[in-house]
Design a protein around this motif. Structure first.
Motif, PDB file in Angstrom:
ATOM      1  N   LEU A 183      70.757  56.189  53.393  1.00 62.43           N
ATOM      2  CA  LEU A 183      72.046  55.931  53.365  1.00 62.43           C
ATOM      3  C   LEU A 183      72.896  56.865  53.237  1.00 62.43           C
ATOM      4  O   LEU A 183      73.815  57.487  53.939  1.00 62.43           O
ATOM      5  N   LEU A 184      72.387  57.923  52.250  1.00 59.33           N
ATOM      6  CA  LEU A 184      73.124  59.346  51.867  1.00 59.33           C
ATOM      7  C   LEU A 184      73.113  60.300  53.100  1.00 59.33           C
ATOM      8  O   LEU A 184      74.080  60.957  53.614  1.00 59.33           O
ATOM      9  N   LEU A 185      72.107  60.145  53.753  1.00 58.11           N
ATOM     10  CA  LEU A 185      71.881  61.244  55.205  1.00 58.11           C
ATOM     11  C   LEU A 185      72.869  60.590  56.148  1.00 58.11           C
ATOM     12  O   LEU A 185      73.285  61.282  57.112  1.00 58.11           O
ATOM     13  N   CYS A 186      73.219  59.239  56.191  1.00 58.99           N
ATOM     14  CA  CYS A 186      74.248  58.706  57.247  1.00 58.99           C
ATOM     15  C   CYS A 186      75.701  59.355  56.794  1.00 58.99           C
ATOM     16  O   CYS A 186      76.689  59.076  57.614  1.00 58.99           O
ATOM     17  N   LEU A 187      75.923  59.400  55.646  1.00 58.67           N
ATOM     18  CA  LEU A 187      77.398  59.601  55.237  1.00 58.67           C
ATOM     19  C   LEU A 187      78.084  61.067  55.844  1.00 58.67           C
ATOM     20  O   LEU A 187      79.459  60.801  56.276  1.00 58.67           O
ATOM     21  N   PRO A 188      77.529  62.019  56.199  1.00 64.16           N
ATOM     22  CA  PRO A 188      77.890  63.284  56.828  1.00 64.16           C
ATOM     23  C   PRO A 188      78.385  62.813  58.311  1.00 64.16           C
ATOM     24  O   PRO A 188      79.392  63.128  58.895  1.00 64.16           O
TER      25      PRO A 188
END
Length: 375
Positions: free
Chosen positions: A58-63
């Motif tokens: 999920l964190l990799l999706c934020l950008p």
């Protein structure tokens, strides 16, 4: 597709589609920011890690959400996060973070051009897009937990029913055993009492001896019945291999010339089934000698090793004019040789063999029983 192999192929196909579909959606999308497409592709690549570390995915999706192209991989990551986590507040916080990452850049850049209603609609859309996959993952995880709980409850209920059925059967067997004991034991006790009265009232030595044997046999029959029905008060089993010397001694008192050669049955530890089978073999052989070969000399041999126990009962020719007697009250003894048939079946169930063949001048009963019989 069915079975474990089919289920594995279906899961692999779903995993591949969960990555490829977001990639296609990202490639078909358009944006003015050059860095948004690489960020969205990185988010798609991060979906490979969603099973092991859904939060990192999920964190990799934020950008990519900031660039506006990563909604497809973000929905997949949020769905997996809902399946993996059970803490509602933590899931809500991460869903709000994802919605904010997509809404705030638009609100900052376009707040002068968009009306309040448009901004509100954009915020609601972002919340729905982030909340729906998270809620679906949570619901599926809850359903899986409920299904597992129901399976455990069903298994526990079935085990309880089986235990109740077993207890009911055991209680019924115990009731039947008590009734058999009360009915048969009463008559056997009367036989013993009548034999004792005959012994006390008769003046003839032969009659007194016969009455004594009848009384002893009645007492033994009552003891064997109690042992068979599980109603014996002590641990001594009158039909075990340890009782063979007493059986031979009783045979001598009844007039049979019998010799016992026991090399192993008293030294090794026999299972209850093997011990009773050995006793019944000797008892059946002595009973047949008493019936069909009165006066014959009998040799009882018990030999064996660590794996096999051998029982041989060999008798000679009958003596003319000798009186036939009755030894024991083994229920296997009957007309037409049913005693040997039942005894052969008992030995066979223990994994052994029973042979009854004529010898030089008489008869020989030979049994071989494994000390550790297979079920």
């Amino acid at each position: 597709m069915s079975g474990p192999a089919g289920f594995g192929r279906e899961r692999l196909l779903l995993d591949v589609l969960a990555v490829l579909v977001p990639v296609v959606v990202v490639l078909l999308s358009e944006t003015d920011q050059a860095w948004a497409l690489p960020a969205a592709l990185v988010a798609c690549a991060g979906l490979v890690l969603r099973h092991r570390c859904p939060l990192l995915s999920l964190l990799l999706c934020l950008p990519g959400l900031v660039g506006g192209l990563a909604w497809a991989p973000t929905c997949v990551a949020l769905f997996r996060l809902g399946r993996a986590w059970s803490n509602t507040w933590r899931l809500l916080c991460w869903a709000l973070l994802a919605a904010s990452s997509a809404f705030l850049p638009v609100a900052v850049q376009q707040w002068r051009l968009l009306s309040a209603a448009s901004l509100t609609m954009a915020a609601v859309t972002a919340l729905v897009c982030a909340g729906v996959p998270t809620a679906m993952g949570t619901l599926l995880a809850t359903r899986a937990q409920l299904t597992a709980s129901l399976d455990r409850l069903r298994a526990a209920t079935e085990s309880e029913l089986l235990a109740k059925e077993g207890a009911a059967r055991a209680e019924e067997r115990s009731r039947i055993a008590r009734e058999i004991h009360d009915a048969v034991g009463h008559h056997v006790t009367l036989i013993a009492v009548e034999a004792a009265a005959l012994h006390a009232s008769s003046e003839q030595a032969e009659v007194r001896a016969s009455a004594t044997r009848v009384r002893e046999l009645a007492k033994e029959a009552l003891g064997e019945m109690r042992s068979t029905l599980g109603l014996a008060a002590d641990q001594w089993d009158s039909t075990s291999a340890r009782a063979i010397p007493e059986l031979v001694a009783r045979a001598r008192r009844s007039g049979i010339r019998v010799t016992l050669s026991d090399e192993c049955s008293q030294a090794v530890q026999l299972s209850p089934g093997v011990s009773r089978a050995v006793y019944r073999v000797v008892q059946e052989a002595l009973t047949n000698v008493s019936k069909h070969a009165p006066g014959a000399a009998v040799v009882v041999e018990l030999t064996g090793d660590d794996e096999l126990l051998r029982v041989v009962v060999r008798n000679g020719a009958p003596v003319l004019g000798a009186r036939a007697g009755v030894l024991g009250d083994a229920p296997d003894v009957g007309c037409g040789g049913s005693g040997l048939a039942g005894l052969s079946e008992r030995v066979r169930m223990l994994g052994g063999t029973l042979d009854a063949v004529p010898s030089d001048e008489g008869f020989e009963l030979r049994a071989e029983i494994p000390l550790s019989p297979a079920a």
